[in-house]
Write an enzyme that holds these catalytic residues in place. Structure first.
Site, short mmCIF file in Angstrom:
data_model
loop_
_atom_site.label_atom_id
_atom_site.label_comp_id
_atom_site.label_asym_id
_atom_site.label_seq_id
_atom_site.Cartn_x
_atom_site.Cartn_y
_atom_site.Cartn_z
N ASP A 92 0.87 -1.18 0.00
CA ASP A 92 0.00 0.00 0.00
C ASP A 92 0.91 1.23 0.00
O ASP A 92 2.12 1.12 0.15
CB ASP A 92 -0.95 -0.02 1.19
CG ASP A 92 -0.23 0.15 2.52
OD1 ASP A 92 0.99 0.39 2.52
OD2 ASP A 92 -0.88 0.02 3.56
N SER A 93 0.32 2.40 -0.18
CA SER A 93 1.13 3.61 -0.41
C SER A 93 1.59 4.30 0.86
O SER A 93 2.34 5.27 0.81
CB SER A 93 0.32 4.60 -1.23
OG SER A 93 -0.75 5.10 -0.45
N GLY A 94 1.11 3.84 2.01
CA GLY A 94 1.39 4.53 3.27
C GLY A 94 0.35 5.58 3.60
O GLY A 94 0.33 6.10 4.72
N GLY A 95 -0.52 5.90 2.65
CA GLY A 95 -1.53 6.93 2.85
C GLY A 95 -2.43 6.67 4.04
O GLY A 95 -2.62 7.53 4.89
N PHE A 96 -2.95 5.46 4.11
CA PHE A 96 -3.91 5.12 5.17
C PHE A 96 -3.26 5.27 6.55
O PHE A 96 -3.85 5.82 7.47
CB PHE A 96 -4.45 3.71 4.98
CG PHE A 96 -5.50 3.33 5.99
CD1 PHE A 96 -6.80 3.80 5.87
CD2 PHE A 96 -5.19 2.52 7.07
CE1 PHE A 96 -7.77 3.47 6.81
CE2 PHE A 96 -6.14 2.19 8.02
CZ PHE A 96 -7.44 2.66 7.87
N ASP A 146 -2.84 8.29 -1.82
CA ASP A 146 -4.18 8.88 -1.78
C ASP A 146 -4.48 9.36 -0.37
O ASP A 146 -3.75 9.05 0.56
CB ASP A 146 -5.23 7.86 -2.23
CG ASP A 146 -5.33 6.69 -1.27
OD1 ASP A 146 -4.31 6.33 -0.65
OD2 ASP A 146 -6.42 6.11 -1.11
N GLN A 194 -11.76 6.97 -4.43
CA GLN A 194 -12.19 7.48 -3.14
C GLN A 194 -13.59 8.11 -3.29
O GLN A 194 -14.21 8.00 -4.32
CB GLN A 194 -11.17 8.48 -2.59
CG GLN A 194 -9.88 7.83 -2.09
CD GLN A 194 -10.04 6.99 -0.84
OE1 GLN A 194 -11.09 6.97 -0.19
NE2 GLN A 194 -8.99 6.26 -0.48
N ASP A 271 -7.81 -7.67 1.11
CA ASP A 271 -6.86 -7.90 2.19
C ASP A 271 -7.49 -7.41 3.49
O ASP A 271 -8.40 -6.58 3.45
CB ASP A 271 -5.57 -7.10 1.95
CG ASP A 271 -5.77 -5.63 2.28
OD1 ASP A 271 -5.29 -5.19 3.34
OD2 ASP A 271 -6.42 -4.91 1.49
N HIS A 340 -4.67 -21.04 11.53
CA HIS A 340 -6.03 -21.53 11.24
C HIS A 340 -6.84 -20.49 10.46
O HIS A 340 -7.42 -20.79 9.42
CB HIS A 340 -6.79 -21.90 12.51
CG HIS A 340 -8.27 -21.97 12.24
ND1 HIS A 340 -8.87 -23.08 11.71
CD2 HIS A 340 -9.24 -21.02 12.35
CE1 HIS A 340 -10.16 -22.82 11.49
NE2 HIS A 340 -10.40 -21.59 11.89
#
Length: 376
Positions: A92-96, A146, A194, A271, A340
């Site tokens: 991921d871009s690190g944005g979140f 984003d 978005q 994911d 599991h």
């Protein structure tokens, strides 16, 4: 060979396909375990491959940038070599992560200045910087930088945020065109739709993202607290607009039933930290429903952990033993539960794929979702 080939589309939107990367092919629909800091928590890479049967895992730009840092990453030869994983990786871009640091970040058109959660040092993530870090990590699939707004959020704020995400996308694309891959394998770039839960904004964003012409597309900003029905509604609307011939990735989703419903809406990739996070808190997902392994009812249940489970832990350990480990706060409990849950998630999408190919996906989904949701 095309990056994405659709093998069969069901009577609705669900489809079975194959993603082809330089580190191997991925059968879709697929669930991707999250390996935030170059590790899927408590699980060995060998177990991820042999027991969970994951075909692709995630790395996290923000966390890997802060630790071990890009100097170590490049000297190792990229994330694949650093963590000894020879199958595909998505970053991921690190944005979140940056936007979740709401108390210690400052945003501008240029990018986001933030304070490290590790040592308090200040850093600046721009679209260009995010692309550079993801080049240095060397994932097979990497994401546009984003902004992900919180839920609920004011319409005008969402609109301004979305428009900046679109301007940042152009900067990401410009940087990628000028800077080639570092490790001799192809990296595929996905922009992100978005617009929160506003249909008109999602439509605008989906059209902008579709026009970018990238090799795949992602839907972000969902599974952030909105009702499930809203998530499904927006997903349905966006998949109507995104190109059918390209893979669609729904970020951060979700429960087993979320996954099946999303597949039914035309999603190919998902994911979530849920299988491992919930596992560490003694919650197991199974084909019969959800089990809380700390419950007294398992104390003298010496039957296998999950008779329908696909991993070795399901047959080798009893419910009573796993409960005992959790009550005793033994680390092994978290390892067993994580293997599991991840194996179950991968089995879930594998069986979903089989039903898409067989042509009875929706009938099957509607019969299993209520069972998956029940508490045992």
């Amino acid at each position: 060979m095309n990056f994405f080939n659709i093998e069969k589309t069901s009577e609705g939107k669900a489809r079975a396909g194959v993603l082809s990367t330089d580190h191997g092919s991925i059968q879709t629909p697929i669930f991707m375990p999250v390996g935030t800091v170059a590790s899927v928590k408590t699980v060995h890479q060998r177990e991820i491959k042999d027991d969970v049967k994951a075909q692709i895992i995630l790395g996290n730009t923000y966390h890997l940038y802060l630790r071990p840092g890009m100097e170590v990453m490049q000297e190792a030869g990229g994330l694949h070599k650093f963590m000894n994983w020879d199958l595909p990786i998505l970053t991921d871009s690190g944005g979140f992560q940056v936007f979740s640091l709401s108390g210690s970040r400052k945003m501008s058109e240029e990018g986001v200045k933030f304070k490290s959660h590790i040592d308090g040092s200040y850093h600046l993530f721009t679209p260009e910087k995010s692309m550079e870090i993801q080049r240095q990590i060397g994932a097979d699939i990497f994401m546009a930088f984003d902004e992900c707004v919180a839920y609920p959020c004011d319409y005008n704020q969402v609109k301004l945020s979305m428009e900046m995400t679109h301007r940042w996308l152009k900067r990401c694309i410009d940087w990628n065109e000028k800077n080639p891959e570092l490790y001799g394998h192809k990296q595929r770039f996905f922009p992100i739709v978005q617009g929160s839960t506003f249909s008109d904004l999602r439509k605008i964003s989906a059209e902008v993202i579709a026009e970018a012409g990238a090799e795949g597309n992602a839907i972000g900003g969902l599974s952030v607290g909105e009702p499930e029905e809203e998530m499904y509604r927006i997903t349905d609307e966006v998949t109507d607009i995104l190109p059918k011939e390209k893979p669609r990735y729904l970020m951060g989703v979700g429960t087993p039933w979320n996954i099946l419903e999303s597949i039914g809406l035309g999603i190919d990739m998902m994911d979530c930290v849920m299988p491992t996070r919930n596992a560490r808190n003694a919650m197991l997902f199974t084909w019969q429903g959800v089990m809380n392994m700390k419950n007294e009812k398992w104390k003298k249940d010496f039957s296998p952990l999950d008779e329908f489970g696909t991993s070795f832990v399901d047959q080798e350990y009893s419910k009573a033993y796993v409960r005992h480990l959790f009550v005793s706060k033994e680390y092994l409990a978290k390892q067993i539960a994580s293997i599991h849950n991840l194996a179950f998630y991968l089995d879930l999408v594998k069986v979903a794929r089989e039903h898409i190919l067989a042509g009875d996906f929706y009938q099957w989904k509607d019969s299993v979702v209520p069972v998956l949701r029940q508490r045992l």
